[in-house]
Scaffold this motif. Sequence first.
Motif, mmCIF file in Angstrom:
data_model
loop_
_atom_site.group_PDB
_atom_site.id
_atom_site.type_symbol
_atom_site.label_atom_id
_atom_site.label_comp_id
_atom_site.label_asym_id
_atom_site.label_seq_id
_atom_site.Cartn_x
_atom_site.Cartn_y
_atom_site.Cartn_z
ATOM 1 N N ARG A 4 16.842 2.209 32.329
ATOM 2 C CA ARG A 4 15.544 2.776 32.690
ATOM 3 C C ARG A 4 15.630 4.247 33.128
ATOM 4 O O ARG A 4 14.861 5.068 32.630
ATOM 5 C CB ARG A 4 14.896 1.922 33.770
ATOM 6 N N PRO A 5 16.552 4.609 34.059
ATOM 7 C CA PRO A 5 16.628 6.041 34.410
ATOM 8 C C PRO A 5 17.006 6.919 33.226
ATOM 9 O O PRO A 5 16.510 8.051 33.106
ATOM 10 C CB PRO A 5 17.700 6.092 35.488
ATOM 11 N N VAL A 6 17.843 6.414 32.344
ATOM 12 C CA VAL A 6 18.238 7.196 31.174
ATOM 13 C C VAL A 6 17.033 7.398 30.263
ATOM 14 O O VAL A 6 16.811 8.492 29.731
ATOM 15 C CB VAL A 6 19.392 6.495 30.423
ATOM 16 N N ALA A 7 16.219 6.347 30.093
ATOM 17 C CA ALA A 7 15.042 6.460 29.241
ATOM 18 C C ALA A 7 14.030 7.442 29.832
ATOM 19 O O ALA A 7 13.432 8.242 29.100
ATOM 20 C CB ALA A 7 14.410 5.085 29.056
ATOM 21 N N VAL A 8 13.837 7.399 31.147
ATOM 22 C CA VAL A 8 12.904 8.330 31.792
ATOM 23 C C VAL A 8 13.401 9.760 31.637
ATOM 24 O O VAL A 8 12.621 10.668 31.316
ATOM 25 C CB VAL A 8 12.709 7.955 33.282
ATOM 26 N N LEU A 9 14.690 9.984 31.860
ATOM 27 C CA LEU A 9 15.248 11.327 31.711
ATOM 28 C C LEU A 9 15.115 11.826 30.276
ATOM 29 O O LEU A 9 14.735 12.978 30.040
ATOM 30 C CB LEU A 9 16.714 11.331 32.143
ATOM 31 N N LEU A 10 15.396 10.956 29.320
ATOM 32 C CA LEU A 10 15.272 11.338 27.917
ATOM 33 C C LEU A 10 13.821 11.669 27.573
ATOM 34 O O LEU A 10 13.543 12.639 26.860
ATOM 35 C CB LEU A 10 15.792 10.205 27.027
ATOM 36 N N PHE A 11 12.883 10.879 28.086
ATOM 37 C CA PHE A 11 11.460 11.134 27.849
ATOM 38 C C PHE A 11 11.046 12.496 28.405
ATOM 39 O O PHE A 11 10.336 13.262 27.742
ATOM 40 C CB PHE A 11 10.629 10.011 28.477
ATOM 41 N N LEU A 12 11.509 12.808 29.623
ATOM 42 C CA LEU A 12 11.150 14.104 30.222
ATOM 43 C C LEU A 12 11.765 15.274 29.473
ATOM 44 O O LEU A 12 11.109 16.292 29.234
ATOM 45 C CB LEU A 12 11.585 14.129 31.688
ATOM 46 N N VAL A 13 13.013 15.133 29.083
ATOM 47 C CA VAL A 13 13.691 16.223 28.373
ATOM 48 C C VAL A 13 13.059 16.437 27.004
ATOM 49 O O VAL A 13 12.836 17.584 26.580
ATOM 50 C CB VAL A 13 15.204 15.935 28.259
ATOM 51 N N LEU A 14 12.757 15.345 26.303
ATOM 52 C CA LEU A 14 12.124 15.498 24.995
ATOM 53 C C LEU A 14 10.727 16.086 25.119
ATOM 54 O O LEU A 14 10.292 16.871 24.271
ATOM 55 C CB LEU A 14 12.079 14.152 24.271
ATOM 56 N N GLY A 15 10.009 15.711 26.182
ATOM 57 C CA GLY A 15 8.686 16.292 26.394
ATOM 58 C C GLY A 15 8.751 17.787 26.598
ATOM 59 O O GLY A 15 7.942 18.542 26.041
ATOM 60 N N VAL A 16 9.704 18.232 27.388
ATOM 61 C CA VAL A 16 9.861 19.674 27.621
ATOM 62 C C VAL A 16 10.306 20.365 26.337
ATOM 63 O O VAL A 16 9.812 21.445 25.980
ATOM 64 C CB VAL A 16 10.873 19.932 28.767
ATOM 65 N N ALA A 17 11.217 19.745 25.599
ATOM 66 C CA ALA A 17 11.751 20.374 24.388
ATOM 67 C C ALA A 17 10.706 20.451 23.279
ATOM 68 O O ALA A 17 10.666 21.430 22.526
ATOM 69 C CB ALA A 17 12.967 19.607 23.902
ATOM 70 N N LEU A 18 9.843 19.456 23.152
ATOM 71 C CA LEU A 18 8.883 19.433 22.056
ATOM 72 C C LEU A 18 7.605 20.222 22.352
ATOM 73 O O LEU A 18 7.044 20.861 21.468
ATOM 74 C CB LEU A 18 8.532 17.982 21.707
ATOM 75 N N PHE A 19 7.105 20.139 23.577
ATOM 76 C CA PHE A 19 5.802 20.723 23.874
ATOM 77 C C PHE A 19 5.873 22.141 24.437
ATOM 78 O O PHE A 19 4.881 22.846 24.452
ATOM 79 C CB PHE A 19 5.028 19.832 24.840
ATOM 80 N N ASP A 20 7.026 22.544 24.912
ATOM 81 C CA ASP A 20 7.144 23.875 25.507
ATOM 82 C C ASP A 20 8.134 24.699 24.690
ATOM 83 O O ASP A 20 9.116 25.209 25.202
ATOM 84 C CB ASP A 20 7.601 23.742 26.962
#
Length: 98
Positions: A4-20
């Motif tokens: 779960r923490p790995v999935a949350v971290l991956l979600f946040l990193v991908l969000g920053v990488a894709l949208f910003d």
Amino acid sequence: MSRRPVAVLLFLVLGVALFDTGSLTATVALAATAAAGSALAACALVAARSAPAVPPTRVRTAIRDRARRTAFLPQRDPDAKGRTRPRAPGRALPATTA
């Protein structure tokens, strides 16, 4: 490690990488996260490999020593060797009646 923490971290990193995209802040944050993750993985690997292997005989000995130190309450085992079975309530003995 939990997923779960790995999935949350991956979600946040991908969000920053894709949208910003194109932002220096996003690039630095992504690089810092990658560096921290790599350092954490390396530390975990080194710690796992440097832990001494415990032989199975030592584990058995430790369990046996702990069992010997454990307090035993004989009154909880009425069927133990050398103990008489408690009498069931019944009629009074002739010696006890007056």
